[in-house]
Motif scaffolding. Structure first.
Motif, PDB file in Angstrom:
ATOM      1  N   HIS A 131       0.821  -1.202   0.000  1.00 42.54           N
ATOM      2  CA  HIS A 131       0.000   0.000   0.000  1.00 42.54           C
ATOM      3  C   HIS A 131       0.863   1.265   0.000  1.00 42.54           C
ATOM      4  CE1 HIS A 131      -3.222  -2.650   2.067  1.00 42.54           C
ATOM      5  NE2 HIS A 131      -3.607  -2.434   0.827  1.00 42.54           N
ATOM      6  N   ASP A 132       1.978   1.205   0.711  1.00 45.13           N
ATOM      7  CA  ASP A 132       2.857   2.381   0.825  1.00 45.13           C
ATOM      8  C   ASP A 132       3.336   2.870  -0.538  1.00 45.13           C
ATOM      9  OD1 ASP A 132       3.218   0.331   3.091  1.00 45.13           O
ATOM     10  OD2 ASP A 132       3.915   2.187   4.055  1.00 45.13           O
ATOM     11  N   LEU A 135       0.608   4.842  -2.197  1.00 47.05           N
ATOM     12  CA  LEU A 135       0.462   6.132  -1.534  1.00 47.05           C
ATOM     13  C   LEU A 135       1.506   7.122  -2.036  1.00 47.05           C
ATOM     14  CD1 LEU A 135      -0.827   7.980   0.575  1.00 47.05           C
ATOM     15  CD2 LEU A 135       0.724   6.983   2.279  1.00 47.05           C
ATOM     16  N   PRO A 157      -2.794  -4.158  -4.192  1.00 46.07           N
ATOM     17  CA  PRO A 157      -1.902  -3.808  -3.082  1.00 46.07           C
ATOM     18  C   PRO A 157      -2.144  -4.662  -1.847  1.00 46.07           C
ATOM     19  CG  PRO A 157      -3.629  -2.162  -3.326  1.00 46.07           C
ATOM     20  CD  PRO A 157      -3.739  -3.075  -4.511  1.00 46.07           C
ATOM     21  N   GLU A 159      -1.033  -5.320   2.445  1.00 47.49           N
ATOM     22  CA  GLU A 159      -0.606  -4.682   3.682  1.00 47.49           C
ATOM     23  C   GLU A 159       0.776  -5.195   4.088  1.00 47.49           C
ATOM     24  OE1 GLU A 159       0.038  -2.696   6.912  1.00 47.49           O
ATOM     25  OE2 GLU A 159      -1.717  -2.265   5.652  1.00 47.49           O
ATOM     26  N   GLY A 184      -2.654  -8.917  -2.340  1.00 48.74           N
ATOM     27  CA  GLY A 184      -3.643  -8.196  -1.564  1.00 48.74           C
ATOM     28  C   GLY A 184      -5.042  -8.719  -1.823  1.00 48.74           C
ATOM     29  N   LEU A 193      -8.315   3.202  -7.195  1.00 46.72           N
ATOM     30  CA  LEU A 193      -7.442   3.350  -6.027  1.00 46.72           C
ATOM     31  C   LEU A 193      -7.065   4.812  -5.813  1.00 46.72           C
ATOM     32  CD1 LEU A 193      -5.241   0.222  -6.758  1.00 46.72           C
ATOM     33  CD2 LEU A 193      -6.653   0.520  -4.718  1.00 46.72           C
ATOM     34  N   TYR A 197      -7.679   7.380  -2.532  1.00 50.30           N
ATOM     35  CA  TYR A 197      -6.674   8.257  -1.926  1.00 50.30           C
ATOM     36  C   TYR A 197      -7.177   9.688  -1.840  1.00 50.30           C
ATOM     37  CZ  TYR A 197      -2.896  11.637  -1.992  1.00 50.30           C
ATOM     38  OH  TYR A 197      -2.121  12.746  -1.741  1.00 50.30           O
ATOM     39  N   THR A 236      -7.448  -3.765   3.294  1.00 49.34           N
ATOM     40  CA  THR A 236      -7.708  -3.065   2.047  1.00 49.34           C
ATOM     41  C   THR A 236      -6.940  -1.750   1.997  1.00 49.34           C
ATOM     42  OG1 THR A 236      -9.590  -1.808   2.899  1.00 49.34           O
ATOM     43  CG2 THR A 236     -10.028  -4.032   2.034  1.00 49.34           C
ATOM     44  N   PHE A 237      -6.927  -1.139   0.814  1.00 51.23           N
ATOM     45  CA  PHE A 237      -6.279   0.162   0.652  1.00 51.23           C
ATOM     46  C   PHE A 237      -6.987   1.210   1.512  1.00 51.23           C
ATOM     47  CE2 PHE A 237      -5.082   3.864  -2.245  1.00 51.23           C
ATOM     48  CZ  PHE A 237      -3.780   3.932  -1.772  1.00 51.23           C
ATOM     49  N   GLU A 238      -8.316   1.134   1.609  1.00 49.27           N
ATOM     50  CA  GLU A 238      -9.045   2.078   2.467  1.00 49.27           C
ATOM     51  C   GLU A 238      -8.671   1.901   3.936  1.00 49.27           C
ATOM     52  OE1 GLU A 238     -11.418   2.183  -1.272  1.00 49.27           O
ATOM     53  OE2 GLU A 238     -10.365   0.632  -0.132  1.00 49.27           O
ATOM     54  N   PHE A 240      -5.773   0.937   5.070  1.00 43.28           N
ATOM     55  CA  PHE A 240      -4.453   1.547   5.175  1.00 43.28           C
ATOM     56  C   PHE A 240      -4.559   3.069   5.201  1.00 43.28           C
ATOM     57  CE2 PHE A 240      -1.121   3.571   2.582  1.00 43.28           C
ATOM     58  CZ  PHE A 240      -0.002   3.357   3.367  1.00 43.28           C
TER      59      PHE A 240
END
Length: 247
Positions: A131-132, A135, A157, A159, A184, A193, A197, A236-238, A240
């Motif tokens: 995920h990083d 971002l 993605p 975690e 992921g 995605l 963000y 999930t990305f959310e 994170f």
């Protein structure tokens, strides 16, 4: 329990691996370019690397740089691990290194092959992007009035703490060779995605798909970096983003 050395032990992944192994009672040494007492540039090797490996039974190789030098670093690390009599070398790689002809992916694949041919007991885990990474990508392009993203590309993605838990468990076990990939929980388009963000960051930007050229782009469009059949991640990305922006 034998001593474990974590290369890149202060990085995005390595610091979590280090914490988990120590919490499980393992003696862990952290190797990085600037962390004492084992401050070593793997690309240079030398006596400092041999000192870091002395008495080590397991090596978890998390150190990597897209700026180059990973093959030389792996060569030096393998040599030092052999001299130290280490029995297990664990390596973190990327899903699709054998399918997407990107320079960094080719390097990761070359390192895999060095490890497989090293004569050491080895384990290789390939995962999808953290995920990083997404971002950082979105923060970069989000500074523009319009967010340009590669058209037709999806991502999956994962975690980083979940990857760290898997890697720590592998390090605590016997050499396993190439283990099953780890992805992921969701395969999603980059625009989807990116909009997640933007919502989390409280920003408004048009998201525009930009067609690119080249074999690497075609590999990404074809999903060579994805592993939908191994969508074992849970965060999930959310999830994170909620943690990151709350912090």
């Amino acid at each position: 329990m034998n001593t474990t050395l974590v290369t890149g032990g202060t990085g995005t992944l390595g610091r979590h691996v280090t914490e988990l192994l120590r919490a499980a009672g393992h003696e862990v040494r952290v190797l990085s370019r600037s962390t004492q007492p084992y401050a070593v540039d793997l690309r240079e090797g030398g006596a400092g690397l041999d000192r870091a490996l002395a008495g080590v039974g397991t090596v978890v190789h998390c150190a990597s740089s897209p700026r180059g030098g990973d093959e030389q670093a792996a060569h030096n690390l393998i040599g030092a691990a052999r001299r130290a009599g280490a029995g297990h070398l664990v390596y973190i790689s990327i899903v699709g290194v054998d399918r997407v002809p990107l320079g960094y992916y080719r390097t990761k694949l070359a390192v895999e092959r060095l490890i497989e041919d090293s004569g050491l007991g080895w384990t290789v885990l390939r995962t999808t992007q953290f995920h990083d990474l997404l971002l950082r990508l979105f923060q970069g392009v989000g500074k523009l009035p319009v967010m340009p993203l590669p058209a037709g590309v999806s991502d999956q993605p994962v975690e980083v703490t979940e990857v760290a838990a898997r890697l720590a468990a592998l390090a605590a076990g016997a050499p396993s060779g190439r283990v099953t990939d780890m992805g992921g929980p969701e395969v999603r388009t980059l625009p989807d995605l990116a909009r997640a963000y933007l919502r989390a960051a409280g920003l408004r930007r048009p998201v525009v798909g930009v067609p690119l050229a080249g074999a690497a782009y075609r590999g990404f469009r074809a999903g060579g970096h994805l592993t939908p059949g191994r969508a074992v991640g849970r965060g999930t990305f959310e999830d994170f983003l909620a943690r990151r922006f709350t912090a």
